[in-house]
Each structure stands twice: as structure tokens, then as C-alpha cells.
Design a protein around this motif. Sequence first.
Motif, PDB file in Angstrom:
ATOM      1  N   ALA A 127       0.817  -1.323   0.045  1.00  0.00           N
ATOM      2  CA  ALA A 127      -0.066   0.106  -0.094  1.00  0.00           C
ATOM      3  C   ALA A 127       0.893   1.203   0.040  1.00  0.00           C
ATOM      4  O   ALA A 127       0.583   2.121  -0.636  1.00  0.00           O
ATOM      5  CB  ALA A 127      -0.990   0.256   1.214  1.00  0.00           C
ATOM      6  N   MET A 128       2.047   1.161   0.756  1.00  0.00           N
ATOM      7  CA  MET A 128       2.984   2.419   0.920  1.00  0.00           C
ATOM      8  C   MET A 128       3.503   2.454  -0.463  1.00  0.00           C
ATOM      9  O   MET A 128       3.657   3.714  -1.196  1.00  0.00           O
ATOM     10  CB  MET A 128       3.954   1.964   1.781  1.00  0.00           C
ATOM     11  N   PRO A 185      -0.846   7.754  -6.285  1.00  0.00           N
ATOM     12  CA  PRO A 185      -1.651   8.118  -5.100  1.00  0.00           C
ATOM     13  C   PRO A 185      -3.401   8.251  -5.469  1.00  0.00           C
ATOM     14  O   PRO A 185      -3.971   7.531  -4.756  1.00  0.00           O
ATOM     15  CB  PRO A 185      -1.269   9.323  -4.627  1.00  0.00           C
ATOM     16  N   ARG A 186      -3.716   8.732  -6.549  1.00  0.00           N
ATOM     17  CA  ARG A 186      -5.056   8.553  -6.916  1.00  0.00           C
ATOM     18  C   ARG A 186      -5.561   7.047  -7.067  1.00  0.00           C
ATOM     19  O   ARG A 186      -6.675   7.076  -6.174  1.00  0.00           O
ATOM     20  CB  ARG A 186      -5.145   9.409  -8.094  1.00  0.00           C
ATOM     21  N   ALA A 198      -8.325   5.286  -4.708  1.00  0.00           N
ATOM     22  CA  ALA A 198      -9.516   4.290  -5.184  1.00  0.00           C
ATOM     23  C   ALA A 198      -9.720   3.013  -4.871  1.00  0.00           C
ATOM     24  O   ALA A 198     -10.752   2.499  -4.792  1.00  0.00           O
ATOM     25  CB  ALA A 198      -9.197   4.485  -6.826  1.00  0.00           C
ATOM     26  N   GLN A 199      -8.359   2.492  -4.405  1.00  0.00           N
ATOM     27  CA  GLN A 199      -8.496   0.923  -3.957  1.00  0.00           C
ATOM     28  C   GLN A 199      -8.455   0.981  -2.336  1.00  0.00           C
ATOM     29  O   GLN A 199      -8.486  -0.023  -1.944  1.00  0.00           O
ATOM     30  CB  GLN A 199      -7.088   0.305  -4.435  1.00  0.00           C
ATOM     31  N   GLY A 200      -9.057   2.197  -1.677  1.00  0.00           N
ATOM     32  CA  GLY A 200      -9.128   2.231  -0.457  1.00  0.00           C
ATOM     33  C   GLY A 200      -7.997   2.434   0.432  1.00  0.00           C
ATOM     34  O   GLY A 200      -7.941   2.172   1.773  1.00  0.00           O
TER      35      GLY A 200
END
Length: 297
Positions: free
Chosen positions: A161-162, A169-170, A174-176
Motif C-alpha cells: 500500500a505504501m 496516489p490517486r 481509489a483502492q481504499g
Amino acid sequence: MSLYSMWGALEIGLIFGLVALSVLLSFRILRFPDLTVDGSFPLGAAVAAVLIQADWDPFLATLMAVLAGALAGALTAWLNIRLKIMDLLASILVMIALYSINLRIMGAPNIPLIMEPTVFSVLQPEQGISDYVFRSLLMILIVVIVKCALDAYLATRSGLAMRATGSNPRMARAQGVATGGMVILGLAIANALCALGGALFAQSQGGADISMGIGTIVIGLAAVIVGESILSSRKLFFMTLAVIVGAVLYRFFVALALNADFIGLKAQDLNLITAVLVTFALVIPLLRKRLRTRGGN
């Protein structure tokens, strides 16, 4: 260059390998231009030195230095994420503030640790190995552990995720993914690594100095650029390995230049050497591209 100088260059290179990992995480993975490291490096040194002088266990003092660095990095990210201050400006503000904070912590421009117990002196066996050799071997072990831990974390769900936050980042949002939290966590880890390098540097060199953080970001970037020029790969394992190798090579080049009498360089020429090395590292990919183009023709 003497054998002693070579072992010394290896030791310092490995310490700055931790700084290079910090710069890799902030600049390459998070895409965050973080100049906080110029303050978090001496912050780690200052916290460790003050606590060791206060008769703290050197390992616990080093851990507190790491936590202090993490707080500095988290503050930079918080200024950017919560207060909407531009990323570069936020890091500059924290870096400037840390200069005064470090002076407050130390209470003086420098703190000697020559007669105090350190991580290196506590672990060193009484016989069988030279001091400068043992310090280098211990630094190899520390850097390997830190590298493996960082690789393992970045391969986890949180680490992915990082990495997604830095890449896009956008799409990550969008993926939470909580991108703001990822930036705060990433900069905290990055500056914790830098503070660890500062704490070990102070214990290795026998003291902490308020000016020891000047140019830290340049050294870190130089290590990243040199490493990526030599070992170019998108695989995480090789990316982290490359910056460590780059930091060690950078220190070897500096030591070689300063010990080469025929060149006539002195300690005050360190910034000049750094500029030349970084320029050379930046030119290498261009030269490779031109050679490939000519070979294709």
C-alpha cells in the motif's frame, strides 16, 4: 590507501547505507522530497550521546534515538498531509527546527563519547579481533538485518500500500488505501533509519556534533544514484542492495581521493568530491544509452 583506511571507509559507508535506505524510501518509493534527514541524522546522534552520558544502556539509548527520528519524520508528513504545507517546504521547516532542538538536547555544540560505553565497545570481544575490523563486521550485520526487515515489510500488504501510494496516489485512494497515513508511516520509518545511522555514527566516531548532519541528504542521494547506476533493477531486493553498495562505494571513492597524495585533495574538498561523484553517476546512464544506440546501428 592503508588497510586501516579501507576498513574505516567500509564502516562509515555501511552507516551511511542506512541513510541511503532512508532516502530510497522517501525519494524513490514515496516520491516525497524529504530534507528532514539533515536534521534527523544529528538528532539520532544527539539523543544517543546525551542518554549514554547519562549512564543509559547504549542499546536503549540507540532505540530512543530511532524513536526520536521517527517522530521527526512523522511531523514532516503531518505538516504536509494535515496542514497542506508543500512537501519540500514542510521538510525544510522541520529540518530548521531540528537544529535548535538538537542544540537544546545536547546543551552544547558537541558531546564526547570517547570514554563512554557504546554499542561497539559493549559487544566487542576482549581478544582475537581488532577494534576497527570488529566495528565494520558489526555494521555489516546491522545493515543486513535492517535491509532484510525493510524488504520484508515492503512485501507485506501495508508495504505494498505504501509503494502504491508513491507510484500512483490517486489509484491507491481509489483502492481504499489511506494514503495520508502511508506517507506519515513511510517518513517515520525513513527518518528512524536515518536517526539510527546518526546514533551509530556518533558512537563509532566518539561523539556527537551539531554540524554532523550538514550534507546528509546529499550523501544519501549520492549513494542512491551511484548504486542505481551500477546495479539497475526494479526488483525490491536489488534496489535496497544497490543503495547500500552505492554508499560503501561512495565512501571508498572519498577515502581514495583524500588519501591519494598526487591528487592533492584535503578534507575541505569533500563537497567537491561528492559533486564530482554524483555528476559522474548521473552521466553513466546517458553514456550507456549512447553506446547501445551506436551498437544498434
